[in-house]
Structure formats: structure tokens, C-alpha cells
Design a protein around this motif. Structure first.
Motif, PDB file in Angstrom:
ATOM      1  N   VAL A 112       0.836  -1.196   0.000  1.00  0.00           N
ATOM      2  CA  VAL A 112       0.000   0.000   0.000  1.00  0.00           C
ATOM      3  C   VAL A 112       0.873   1.249   0.000  1.00  0.00           C
ATOM      4  CG1 VAL A 112      -1.720   1.280   1.321  1.00  0.00           C
ATOM      5  CG2 VAL A 112      -1.902  -1.198   1.135  1.00  0.00           C
ATOM      6  N   LEU A 113       1.953   1.236   0.792  1.00  0.00           N
ATOM      7  CA  LEU A 113       2.871   2.375   0.814  1.00  0.00           C
ATOM      8  C   LEU A 113       3.537   2.580  -0.541  1.00  0.00           C
ATOM      9  CD1 LEU A 113       4.602   1.923   4.284  1.00  0.00           C
ATOM     10  CD2 LEU A 113       2.956   3.660   3.616  1.00  0.00           C
TER      11      LEU A 113
ATOM     12  N   LEU B 125       2.310   1.705  -3.457  1.00  0.00           N
ATOM     13  CA  LEU B 125       1.285   2.198  -4.364  1.00  0.00           C
ATOM     14  C   LEU B 125       1.030   3.690  -4.138  1.00  0.00           C
ATOM     15  CD1 LEU B 125      -0.763   1.538  -6.569  1.00  0.00           C
ATOM     16  CD2 LEU B 125      -2.389   0.969  -4.759  1.00  0.00           C
ATOM     17  N   GLU B 126       0.953   4.098  -2.865  1.00  0.00           N
ATOM     18  CA  GLU B 126       0.751   5.518  -2.574  1.00  0.00           C
ATOM     19  C   GLU B 126       1.936   6.353  -3.062  1.00  0.00           C
ATOM     20  OE1 GLU B 126      -0.028   6.021   1.582  1.00  0.00           O
ATOM     21  OE2 GLU B 126      -1.858   4.808   1.509  1.00  0.00           O
ATOM     22  N   PHE B 127       3.146   5.832  -2.878  1.00  0.00           N
ATOM     23  CA  PHE B 127       4.337   6.544  -3.328  1.00  0.00           C
ATOM     24  C   PHE B 127       4.341   6.685  -4.856  1.00  0.00           C
ATOM     25  CE2 PHE B 127       8.738   6.393  -4.892  1.00  0.00           C
ATOM     26  CZ  PHE B 127       9.185   7.609  -4.367  1.00  0.00           C
ATOM     27  N   SER B 128       4.042   5.610  -5.561  1.00  0.00           N
ATOM     28  CA  SER B 128       4.042   5.676  -7.029  1.00  0.00           C
ATOM     29  C   SER B 128       2.939   6.602  -7.538  1.00  0.00           C
ATOM     30  CB  SER B 128       3.906   4.282  -7.638  1.00  0.00           C
ATOM     31  OG  SER B 128       2.654   3.735  -7.324  1.00  0.00           O
ATOM     32  N   ASN B 129       1.806   6.627  -6.871  1.00  0.00           N
ATOM     33  CA  ASN B 129       0.739   7.553  -7.253  1.00  0.00           C
ATOM     34  C   ASN B 129       1.138   9.003  -7.017  1.00  0.00           C
ATOM     35  OD1 ASN B 129      -0.966   5.544  -8.149  1.00  0.00           O
ATOM     36  ND2 ASN B 129      -2.073   5.384  -6.199  1.00  0.00           N
TER      37      ASN B 129
END
Length: 163
Positions: free
Chosen positions: A3-4, A6-10
Motif C-alpha cells: 500500500v505504501l 502504491l501511494e508513493f508511485s501515485n
């Protein structure tokens, strides 16, 4: 952890979207810096010498007669006349039209991909195009980079016409 990531890539993708032109400039400047350096250290070969010789001929019937010995269109020779008049007959100066056409091809490729994909994909496509072996041909005084530039602009025009 996923999840971290994914949030970073977003958040990175969002930052790239907000400053797409800046990142495009950075990618093109980096790639063009390498290609320009390569063009500045490489010596002319026969075809480039021929281009330099033909670009000295004034535009008109004499130029058209000289073009019969070569397969390139007259636009290349007309474009080479400008930096030749401004900077002289140095190898890098005579290669400036090809280098500029190569950069414009990168910008057109970015615009083409960005209409259908993300900014990340568009920047990646520019990096792949400008970092490819085509850079060898962009660093010479021949019509290869002009051809790539016009191809990229034709694709962009086609995309605009059909959408």
C-alpha cells in the motif's frame, strides 16, 4: 508495504503530471546533451562533407543540379545554410539542424503518447526514442533526423485528425 509503494508511485505520477513540461525539458536536455557532445567530438565522414559542399551552393538551378548527385531533398541543404552562415563550417554548427530536428521529434513523441497514456509513459517513450541508436544518426549532417522529425509530426497530425 504494498500500500505504501502504491501511494508513493501515485504521488510520483501526480507530481510528474503537474510538472510534465519541466520533466520533458529535463529528459530532452539530458538526452540532447549526450547527443550534442557526441556530435561535437565526431569527425565528418564523406556524406557529411558532401552536404557541407552542396550547402555552399546558392539556392537556385545550380543547387538543383548538384542535388542530382545525392538522394537527399533540398530542405536539408537549405537548413544547413543558416548555422553555416552564423557559426561557420564547424562540424557541430553544420549538425545543428539535425540536432534540432531530433529534439522536435522527442517533443512530438511526448505529445503523441501523452494523449493516450500517462505522463510517465510519455516521458519513458521520449527517453527511449532519444536514447536509442537513432542518436548516432541525429549527430550527423544528413537527413535522418529530419525524417524522424517529420514522421513524428505526421503521427501527431494523424492522431489529431482521427480523434
Amino acid at each position: 508495504m504494498p500500500v505504501l509503494l502504491l501511494e508513493f508511485s501515485n504521488s510520483v505520477a501526480a507530481a510528474l503530471d503537474r510538472h510534465a513540461r519541466v520533466w520533458l525539458g529535463i529528459v530532452i536536455a539530458g538526452c540532447m546533451g549526450v547527443v550534442t557532445w557526441e556530435a561535437s567530438i565526431r569527425r565528418w565522414w564523406f556524406d557529411e562533407c558532401f552536404t557541407a559542399w552542396v550547402s555552399r551552393i546558392p539556392a537556385g538551378p545550380d543547387l538543383l543540379q548538384a542535388l542530382a548527385a545525392d538522394g537527399n531533398p533540398p530542405l536539408l541543404y537549405l537548413l544547413v545554410k543558416l548555422p553555416r552562415a552564423v557559426f561557420g563550417e564547424g562540424e557541430l554548427a553544420m549538425r545543428l539542424p539535425s540536432l534540432a530536428a531530433y529534439a522536435v521529434a522527442g517533443i512530438a513523441a511526448f505529445a503523441f503518447v501523452r494523449k493516450r497514456c500517462s505522463t510517465v509513459a510519455a516521458l519513458f517513450s521520449v527517453a527511449m526514442l532519444l536514447g536509442s541508436y537513432m542518436s548516432f544518426y541525429a549527430a550527423e549532417t544528413r537527413a535522418s533526423a529530419l525524417l524522424l522529425c517529420f514522421l513524428a509530426m505526421a503521427l501527431l497530425s494523424w492522431q489529431g485528425a482521427v480523434s
